[in-house]
Design a protein around this motif. Structure first.
Motif, PDB file in Angstrom:
ATOM      1  N   PHE A   1       0.826  -1.197   0.000  1.00  0.00           N
ATOM      2  CA  PHE A   1       0.000   0.000   0.000  1.00  0.00           C
ATOM      3  C   PHE A   1       0.870   1.260   0.000  1.00  0.00           C
ATOM      4  CE2 PHE A   1      -2.537  -3.453   1.536  1.00  0.00           C
ATOM      5  CZ  PHE A   1      -3.775  -3.242   0.938  1.00  0.00           C
ATOM      6  N   MET A   2       0.249   2.372  -0.345  1.00  0.00           N
ATOM      7  CA  MET A   2       0.974   3.634  -0.502  1.00  0.00           C
ATOM      8  C   MET A   2       1.639   4.100   0.793  1.00  0.00           C
ATOM      9  SD  MET A   2       1.004   4.729  -3.590  1.00  0.00           S
ATOM     10  CE  MET A   2       0.134   4.741  -5.174  1.00  0.00           C
ATOM     11  N   ASP A   3       1.097   3.696   1.945  1.00  0.00           N
ATOM     12  CA  ASP A   3       1.681   4.118   3.217  1.00  0.00           C
ATOM     13  C   ASP A   3       2.876   3.255   3.628  1.00  0.00           C
ATOM     14  OD1 ASP A   3       0.489   1.759   3.942  1.00  0.00           O
ATOM     15  OD2 ASP A   3      -0.845   2.621   5.458  1.00  0.00           O
ATOM     16  N   GLY A   4       3.255   2.311   2.768  1.00  0.00           N
ATOM     17  CA  GLY A   4       4.404   1.448   3.058  1.00  0.00           C
ATOM     18  C   GLY A   4       4.050   0.130   3.705  1.00  0.00           C
ATOM     19  N   SER A   5       2.803  -0.052   4.114  1.00  0.00           N
ATOM     20  CA  SER A   5       2.400  -1.310   4.745  1.00  0.00           C
ATOM     21  C   SER A   5       2.182  -2.383   3.684  1.00  0.00           C
ATOM     22  CB  SER A   5       1.120  -1.119   5.559  1.00  0.00           C
ATOM     23  OG  SER A   5       0.048  -0.747   4.718  1.00  0.00           O
ATOM     24  N   SER A   6       2.198  -3.639   4.128  1.00  0.00           N
ATOM     25  CA  SER A   6       2.001  -4.771   3.218  1.00  0.00           C
ATOM     26  C   SER A   6       1.114  -5.814   3.873  1.00  0.00           C
ATOM     27  CB  SER A   6       3.336  -5.415   2.843  1.00  0.00           C
ATOM     28  OG  SER A   6       4.149  -4.534   2.123  1.00  0.00           O
ATOM     29  N   ILE A   7       0.433  -6.581   3.038  1.00  0.00           N
ATOM     30  CA  ILE A   7      -0.401  -7.692   3.501  1.00  0.00           C
ATOM     31  C   ILE A   7      -0.060  -8.927   2.685  1.00  0.00           C
ATOM     32  CG2 ILE A   7      -2.748  -8.634   3.613  1.00  0.00           C
ATOM     33  CD1 ILE A   7      -3.804  -5.855   4.035  1.00  0.00           C
ATOM     34  N   ILE A   8       0.136 -10.058   3.373  1.00  0.00           N
ATOM     35  CA  ILE A   8       0.196 -11.349   2.696  1.00  0.00           C
ATOM     36  C   ILE A   8      -1.200 -11.949   2.796  1.00  0.00           C
ATOM     37  CG2 ILE A   8       1.213 -13.642   2.634  1.00  0.00           C
ATOM     38  CD1 ILE A   8       3.664 -12.502   4.004  1.00  0.00           C
ATOM     39  N   ALA A   9      -1.872 -12.084   1.669  1.00  0.00           N
ATOM     40  CA  ALA A   9      -3.260 -12.537   1.676  1.00  0.00           C
ATOM     41  C   ALA A   9      -3.364 -13.970   1.175  1.00  0.00           C
ATOM     42  CB  ALA A   9      -4.107 -11.617   0.804  1.00  0.00           C
ATOM     43  N   LYS A  10      -4.373 -14.664   1.634  1.00  0.00           N
ATOM     44  CA  LYS A  10      -4.659 -15.987   1.064  1.00  0.00           C
ATOM     45  C   LYS A  10      -5.455 -15.827  -0.229  1.00  0.00           C
ATOM     46  CE  LYS A  10      -6.238 -20.626   2.157  1.00  0.00           C
ATOM     47  NZ  LYS A  10      -6.600 -21.566   3.239  1.00  0.00           N
ATOM     48  N   VAL A  11      -6.383 -14.862  -0.211  1.00  0.00           N
ATOM     49  CA  VAL A  11      -7.250 -14.607  -1.364  1.00  0.00           C
ATOM     50  C   VAL A  11      -7.332 -13.102  -1.586  1.00  0.00           C
ATOM     51  CG1 VAL A  11      -9.598 -14.810  -2.274  1.00  0.00           C
ATOM     52  CG2 VAL A  11      -8.628 -16.674  -0.912  1.00  0.00           C
ATOM     53  N   VAL A  12      -7.251 -12.680  -2.846  1.00  0.00           N
ATOM     54  CA  VAL A  12      -7.415 -11.265  -3.197  1.00  0.00           C
ATOM     55  C   VAL A  12      -8.493 -11.148  -4.264  1.00  0.00           C
ATOM     56  CG1 VAL A  12      -6.352  -9.211  -4.220  1.00  0.00           C
ATOM     57  CG2 VAL A  12      -5.033 -10.655  -2.650  1.00  0.00           C
ATOM     58  N   ILE A  13      -9.481 -10.290  -3.991  1.00  0.00           N
ATOM     59  CA  ILE A  13     -10.552 -10.035  -4.953  1.00  0.00           C
ATOM     60  C   ILE A  13     -10.489  -8.556  -5.323  1.00  0.00           C
ATOM     61  CG2 ILE A  13     -13.034 -10.139  -5.384  1.00  0.00           C
ATOM     62  CD1 ILE A  13     -13.205 -12.234  -3.126  1.00  0.00           C
ATOM     63  N   GLY A  14     -10.139  -8.275  -6.564  1.00  0.00           N
ATOM     64  CA  GLY A  14      -9.997  -6.902  -7.018  1.00  0.00           C
ATOM     65  C   GLY A  14     -11.321  -6.330  -7.488  1.00  0.00           C
ATOM     66  N   CYS A  15     -11.870  -5.416  -6.718  1.00  0.00           N
ATOM     67  CA  CYS A  15     -13.106  -4.708  -7.087  1.00  0.00           C
ATOM     68  C   CYS A  15     -12.777  -3.216  -7.166  1.00  0.00           C
ATOM     69  CB  CYS A  15     -14.200  -4.962  -6.063  1.00  0.00           C
ATOM     70  SG  CYS A  15     -14.612  -6.706  -5.827  1.00  0.00           S
ATOM     71  N   ASP A  16     -11.615  -2.916  -7.758  1.00  0.00           N
ATOM     72  CA  ASP A  16     -11.075  -1.561  -7.717  1.00  0.00           C
ATOM     73  C   ASP A  16     -11.274  -0.788  -9.016  1.00  0.00           C
ATOM     74  OD1 ASP A  16      -9.341  -3.556  -8.627  1.00  0.00           O
ATOM     75  OD2 ASP A  16      -7.537  -2.488  -8.087  1.00  0.00           O
ATOM     76  N   GLY A  17     -12.369  -1.070  -9.711  1.00  0.00           N
ATOM     77  CA  GLY A  17     -12.817  -0.203 -10.788  1.00  0.00           C
ATOM     78  C   GLY A  17     -12.071  -0.320 -12.094  1.00  0.00           C
ATOM     79  N   ASP A  18     -12.381   0.626 -12.998  1.00  0.00           N
ATOM     80  CA  ASP A  18     -11.887   0.536 -14.370  1.00  0.00           C
ATOM     81  C   ASP A  18     -10.398   0.844 -14.511  1.00  0.00           C
ATOM     82  OD1 ASP A  18     -11.984   3.252 -13.934  1.00  0.00           O
ATOM     83  OD2 ASP A  18     -13.532   3.670 -15.413  1.00  0.00           O
ATOM     84  N   LYS A  19      -9.766   1.347 -13.460  1.00  0.00           N
ATOM     85  CA  LYS A  19      -8.318   1.574 -13.474  1.00  0.00           C
ATOM     86  C   LYS A  19      -7.644   0.628 -12.479  1.00  0.00           C
ATOM     87  CE  LYS A  19      -8.998   6.436 -14.675  1.00  0.00           C
ATOM     88  NZ  LYS A  19      -8.802   7.848 -14.265  1.00  0.00           N
ATOM     89  N   SER A  20      -8.115  -0.592 -12.458  1.00  0.00           N
ATOM     90  CA  SER A  20      -7.752  -1.581 -11.444  1.00  0.00           C
ATOM     91  C   SER A  20      -6.272  -1.945 -11.437  1.00  0.00           C
ATOM     92  CB  SER A  20      -8.588  -2.847 -11.673  1.00  0.00           C
ATOM     93  OG  SER A  20      -8.117  -3.913 -10.894  1.00  0.00           O
ATOM     94  N   ILE A  21      -5.668  -1.859 -10.260  1.00  0.00           N
ATOM     95  CA  ILE A  21      -4.288  -2.307 -10.065  1.00  0.00           C
ATOM     96  C   ILE A  21      -4.228  -3.837 -10.055  1.00  0.00           C
ATOM     97  CG2 ILE A  21      -2.375  -2.344  -8.404  1.00  0.00           C
ATOM     98  CD1 ILE A  21      -3.172   0.549  -7.691  1.00  0.00           C
ATOM     99  N   VAL A  22      -5.282  -4.468  -9.526  1.00  0.00           N
ATOM    100  CA  VAL A  22      -5.329  -5.923  -9.527  1.00  0.00           C
ATOM    101  C   VAL A  22      -5.433  -6.445 -10.966  1.00  0.00           C
ATOM    102  CG1 VAL A  22      -6.526  -7.968  -8.659  1.00  0.00           C
ATOM    103  CG2 VAL A  22      -6.422  -5.902  -7.247  1.00  0.00           C
TER     104      VAL A  22
END
Length: 388
Positions: free
Chosen positions: A140-161
């Motif tokens: 993330f932009m603040d420098g934090s990170s997440i290790i996820a088991k599942v990622v669902i990208g619902c981040d719109g038409d300019k999706s990073i996912v």
């Protein structure tokens, strides 16, 4: 860096409805939203057709939302070319059709979720795959990170996912749209119908939400004269009034008295149907849904409903196969949804091309293909995504 099981990116309609669908199946998720608070102001309103209401019924929020809006009985198209208004088509709405404030949908979905499901001010910077565990790492932009088991990208038409999945970027129609809400303190006395006014290359739509509130939009060829129109409501209003100076007085008054906070200007985007037919929408335990997967123009009024369908079908597959078999669940979801979103997107694309400044040859081809492929042009409303 910390671990999380199911991470949803984006607290729009698709992100919140997916979280709610998973919650109803007993699966916990966290929604990471880039804004500081719910994005429940922008977007004004959306039309929900019968297929969307079936999905909302499965999510358990349909009856709450029905109390916020009136059912539409008819759709009417009025031509303003020439010296007077001429009604060129009128037909009854097929099934349940209502126009909802986007704020009401967002607020209702959010209220139905467990507390602390949505984390704000979490702007995603990148998605990478751990070379050892193959788990997705979200930075993330603040420098934090997440290790996820599942990622669902619902981040719109300019999706990073979507970028992580190497999906082709969304394309742009040669059209833009202004949207707004107008409140009539003493009531508006408009019929319960979706009315479209056509003149030259302009389309103005007017839809009552309730007996006091009206949603309107103006679809026009994209011709940016003032960059402030992207952000400044006064510029949006001024330019729209100037553009519609020869429209009926009631339309101009509606725009003059609109809620300035509701005004927005947007270039219309779409994911090309040919990309939808071949695109890889999941990799490992990462997937996209909603606009991140199949952003489409507003011409059929199916963008929001398609996102709600995604939420129901995705959660159902995850619940049936479990988080230990989520890759198989994702593959099944993609197979089940591909033809559905391809058909809706293709029909929307053809209508968008007909509304754009396309050549006569292109328009003729689009008309021919619509006739051949979509003989029942209302069939997109009949779809049932099934039970949750």
């Amino acid at each position: 860096m910390y671990d999380d099981q199911v991470v949803i990116i984006g607290a729009g309609i698709c992100g919140l409805s997916t979280a709610l669908a998973l919650h109803k199946k007993g699966i916990k998720s966290v929604v990471m939203e880039r804004s500081e608070s719910l994005r429940n102001v922008t977007g004004a309103a959306i039309t929900i057709r019968p297929n969307g209401w079936r999905a909302l019924d499965q999510l358990g929020v349909a009856d709450i939302l029905r109390h916020t809006t009136i059912p539409l009985q008819r759709e009417k198209v009025v031509s303003l070319d020439g010296e007077r208004q001429q009604e060129i088509s009128l037909y009854h709405c097929v099934g349940e059709t209502r126009c909802l404030r986007r704020k009401d949908i967002i607020d209702t979905l959010y209220a139905a979720l467990p507390p602390s499901t949505v984390k704000f001010s979490c702007q995603l910077e990148s998605v990478k795959q751990d070379p050892h565990t193959t788990k997705p790492i979200l930075r993330f932009m603040d420098g934090s990170s997440i290790i996820a088991k599942v990622v669902i990208g619902c981040d719109g038409d300019k999706s990073i996912v979507a970028n992580f999945l190497n999906l082709a970027p969304a394309k742009m129609f040669s059209l833009c749209e202004v949207r707004g809400l107008t409140y009539y303190p003493n009531g508006h006395s408009l019929a319960h119908e979706f009315t479209s006014f056509k003149k030259d290359n302009l389309l103005v739509g007017r839809i009552p939400i309730d007996n006091n509130l009206v949603y309107w939009f103006c679809t026009q060829p994209y011709n940016l004269k003032d960059e402030r129109i992207w952000k400044d409501p006064e510029v949006i209003q001024h330019n729209t009034l100037e553009l519609l100076s020869n429209y009926p007085q009631e339309i101009q008054e509606m725009i003059k008295t609109t809620d300035m906070k509701s005004l927005s200007f947007k270039r219309l985007r779409y994911r090309a149907p040919w990309h939808l037919s071949t695109g890889t929408f999941s990799r490992g335990t990462v997937i996209v849904a909603g606009d991140a997967k199949h952003v489409m123009g507003p011409f059929l009024g199916q963008g929001g409903s398609a996102a709600l369908e995604d939420a129901v079908v995705l959660a159902r597959n995850i619940a049936q196969l479990g988080l230990n078999h989520v890759e198989e669940a994702f593959n099944r979801f993609v197979r089940q949804r591909r033809i559905r979103v391809l058909r809706v997107s293709l029909q929307t694309y053809f209508i968008g091309m007909l509304s754009s400044n396309s050549s006569r040859l292109k328009k003729f081809i689009c008309i021919l293909l619509v006739i051949l492929l979509f003989r029942n042009q209302k069939s997109h409303m009949d779809y049932d995504c099934g039970t949750l």
